[in-house]
Design a protein around this motif. Structure first.
Motif, PDB file in Angstrom:
ATOM      1  N   LEU A   1       0.830  -1.213   0.000  1.00 24.13           N
ATOM      2  CA  LEU A   1       0.000   0.000   0.000  1.00 24.13           C
ATOM      3  C   LEU A   1       0.864   1.263   0.000  1.00 24.13           C
ATOM      4  CD1 LEU A   1      -2.940  -1.118   2.335  1.00 24.13           C
ATOM      5  CD2 LEU A   1      -2.845  -1.099  -0.161  1.00 24.13           C
TER       6      LEU A   1
ATOM      7  N   HIS B   1      -1.763   1.715  13.461  1.00 29.43           N
ATOM      8  CA  HIS B   1      -2.014   2.918  14.256  1.00 29.43           C
ATOM      9  C   HIS B   1      -2.211   4.122  13.359  1.00 29.43           C
ATOM     10  CE1 HIS B   1      -1.274   1.060  18.175  1.00 29.43           C
ATOM     11  NE2 HIS B   1      -0.477   0.273  17.478  1.00 29.43           N
TER      12      HIS B   1
ATOM     13  N   GLU C   1      -7.469   1.575  11.612  1.00 28.19           N
ATOM     14  CA  GLU C   1      -6.825   2.676  12.330  1.00 28.19           C
ATOM     15  C   GLU C   1      -5.934   3.521  11.427  1.00 28.19           C
ATOM     16  OE1 GLU C   1      -6.942   3.696  15.851  1.00 28.19           O
ATOM     17  OE2 GLU C   1      -8.789   2.694  15.252  1.00 28.19           O
ATOM     18  N   ASN C   2      -5.251   2.857  10.494  1.00 28.43           N
ATOM     19  CA  ASN C   2      -4.246   3.535   9.692  1.00 28.43           C
ATOM     20  C   ASN C   2      -4.890   4.161   8.446  1.00 28.43           C
ATOM     21  OD1 ASN C   2      -2.141   3.710   7.532  1.00 28.43           O
ATOM     22  ND2 ASN C   2      -0.836   3.088   9.235  1.00 28.43           N
TER      23      ASN C   2
ATOM     24  N   LEU D   1      -3.562   3.085   5.019  1.00 27.79           N
ATOM     25  CA  LEU D   1      -4.101   1.784   4.615  1.00 27.79           C
ATOM     26  C   LEU D   1      -5.514   1.960   4.049  1.00 27.79           C
ATOM     27  CD1 LEU D   1      -3.793  -1.546   6.467  1.00 27.79           C
ATOM     28  CD2 LEU D   1      -6.061  -0.766   5.910  1.00 27.79           C
TER      29      LEU D   1
ATOM     30  N   ALA E   1     -11.657   5.394  11.128  1.00 30.96           N
ATOM     31  CA  ALA E   1     -11.049   4.675  12.250  1.00 30.96           C
ATOM     32  C   ALA E   1     -12.148   4.401  13.267  1.00 30.96           C
ATOM     33  CB  ALA E   1      -9.952   5.523  12.868  1.00 30.96           C
ATOM     34  N   TYR E   2     -11.855   3.576  14.248  1.00 27.61           N
ATOM     35  CA  TYR E   2     -12.859   3.245  15.256  1.00 27.61           C
ATOM     36  C   TYR E   2     -13.217   4.482  16.081  1.00 27.61           C
ATOM     37  CZ  TYR E   2     -15.183   1.258  19.241  1.00 27.61           C
ATOM     38  OH  TYR E   2     -16.102   0.997  20.207  1.00 27.61           O
TER      39      TYR E   2
ATOM     40  N   ASP F   1      -9.870  -4.067  10.422  1.00 24.01           N
ATOM     41  CA  ASP F   1      -8.515  -4.519  10.755  1.00 24.01           C
ATOM     42  C   ASP F   1      -8.471  -5.080  12.173  1.00 24.01           C
ATOM     43  OD1 ASP F   1      -8.386  -2.309  12.395  1.00 24.01           O
ATOM     44  OD2 ASP F   1      -6.474  -1.598  11.648  1.00 24.01           O
TER      45      ASP F   1
ATOM     46  N   VAL G   1      -6.637  -4.573  14.810  1.00 27.24           N
ATOM     47  CA  VAL G   1      -6.524  -3.687  15.969  1.00 27.24           C
ATOM     48  C   VAL G   1      -7.877  -3.060  16.305  1.00 27.24           C
ATOM     49  CG1 VAL G   1      -5.523  -1.503  16.726  1.00 27.24           C
ATOM     50  CG2 VAL G   1      -4.096  -3.218  15.673  1.00 27.24           C
TER      51      VAL G   1
ATOM     52  N   ILE H   1      -8.949  -8.219   8.365  1.00 28.08           N
ATOM     53  CA  ILE H   1      -7.639  -8.179   7.698  1.00 28.08           C
ATOM     54  C   ILE H   1      -6.546  -7.894   8.734  1.00 28.08           C
ATOM     55  CG2 ILE H   1      -8.525  -7.475   5.442  1.00 28.08           C
ATOM     56  CD1 ILE H   1      -7.626  -4.617   6.120  1.00 28.08           C
TER      57      ILE H   1
ATOM     58  N   LYS I   1      -1.927 -11.103   8.478  1.00 30.73           N
ATOM     59  CA  LYS I   1      -1.287  -9.821   8.200  1.00 30.73           C
ATOM     60  C   LYS I   1      -0.266  -9.888   7.077  1.00 30.73           C
ATOM     61  CE  LYS I   1       2.010  -9.931  12.007  1.00 30.73           C
ATOM     62  NZ  LYS I   1       2.382  -9.236  13.243  1.00 30.73           N
TER      63      LYS I   1
END
Lengths: 126, 228
Positions: A19, A87, B21-22, B25, B46-47, B66, B68, B93, B116
């Motif tokens: 990505l 993150h 989160e990212n 991505l 994101a969450y 995802d 996380v 994912i 992952k």
């Protein structure tokens, strides 16, 4: 004409690496000089490809990846962005007597902007 | 069977919501999916506390989640979304190759589970597969699923009950007999134990599952998927 920014992509896991490559793919001023799967190969790849920027994985946010120190000790002019795959943020590292860091949002816009702004600058946050 | 405006329709595009989160991505994966004619990305983020409302409002067909975010949100997120949208297909994912995590995810109702180290193309292929009603899981973890079902059938026990409540297969066997309304004496005869040993087992189970009565023990373990 300004020369292209040379970027070595060494992210993990594979999805994140692909990505990041996708994010750089359509940028006319950025040249991907290599893709590294294993951290152990990063230094050798830097020696071989002479990138301006290395994009690596940030596995433990809050802790500087060891490879960052290894590369910046040998190549203090190098710029590094470590992207945490799970993150919201990434970290930009540069060396100037000692290693500095600056948080960057893990977004396409922020990473591209950091790569462009920092390649030929002194390093610190703008 | 395809919905009127569903997969059976040639011009239909599966609505995909990306919850990760990212942002990098989300952005790049979203772009890769948009390049495929059969998908449209109807939302990403994101969450947050408002995530359930956002996903429901998007009317997505596929939720890409995802690992996380799933940990942040807990399995309640998937349960609640599937309760509201029973046709929703959830694809996890960036997951670890852990049998227990995988089985829990399957029990929560996901349609796909990608590790992952999956490639971007594997993610796209998995979205396509779950859209077409298929399940996606790594072959090695598929074996874990076979093992789980076989173990459950063989022992009448549920590994999740052991994992979540700390009940051993023997304790689950005892709970099964409690659920049938047997007294301690009857259970003792059935299991060839002394009545005092059964009393001790029941007492320990009460403490372990934080129950105040035999019926509460049964209710608690049934909530974990145990059927006596």
């Amino acid at each position: 004409m300004e020369k292209n920014i040379r970027v070595l992509v060494a992210n993990r896991p594979r999805l994140m690496r692909e990505l990041v490559l996708e994010a750089f793919a359509d940028q006319p001023d950025i040249e991907i000089v290599g893709e590294v799967v294993d951290d152990a190969e990063i230094l050798a790849s830097v020696e071989r490809t002479h990138p301006d920027f290395v994009v690596i994985a940030l596995e433990n946010p809050g802790r500087r990846p060891t490879i960052c120190d290894t590369v910046l000790r040998q190549y203090p002019e190098m710029r590094i962005i470590a992207v945490a795959p799970n993150h919201k943020y990434s970290v930009y590292y540069w060396a100037s007597l000692k290693i500095h860091s600056h948080d960057v949002e893990a977004s396409e816009e922020s990473i591209l902007s950091t790569v462009r702004n920092k390649t030929h600058s002194a390093g610190g946050p703008s | 069977m395809g919905r009127p405006n569903g997969p059976g329709n040639a011009t239909w595009k599966a609505g995909v919501y990306l919850l990760a989160e990212n942002r990098l991505l989300r952005e790049t994966l979203s772009r890769l999916l948009q390049k495929k004619t059969e998908f449209r990305v109807v939302g990403e983020g994101a969450y947050s506390d408002a995530v359930i409302e956002q996903v429901l409002a998007s009317q997505c067909d596929i939720l890409l989640l995802d690992g996380v975010t799933r940990v942040h949100a807990g399995t309640d997120l998937i349960h609640e979304l599937l309760r509201a949208l029973p046709d929703l297909r959830v694809l996890l994912i960036g997951m670890e190759e852990e049998e227990e995590t995988f089985v829990r995810a399957v029990r929560s109702g996901v349609a796909g589970y990608l590790l992952k180290d999956a490639s971007a193309m594997e993610v796209v292929a998995a979205v396509r597969a779950v859209t077409q009603g298929e399940a996606v899981c790594p072959p090695r973890l598929c074996q874990a699923l076979f093992h789980y079902i076989a173990q459950q059938a063989r022992e009448g026990t549920v590994p999740a009950v052991q994992a979540e409540l700390g009940l051993t297969p023997r304790q689950q066997q005892l709970v099964s007999l409690v659920a049938q309304g047997l007294t301690n004496k009857e259970i003792a005869d059935h299991l060839h134990l002394s009545e005092q040993t059964v009393k001790n087992h029941v007492h320990r189970i009460l403490r372990q599952v934080h129950a105040r009565s035999r019926s509460e023990i049964v209710a608690t373990v049934r909530n974990c998927g145990f059927s006596s």
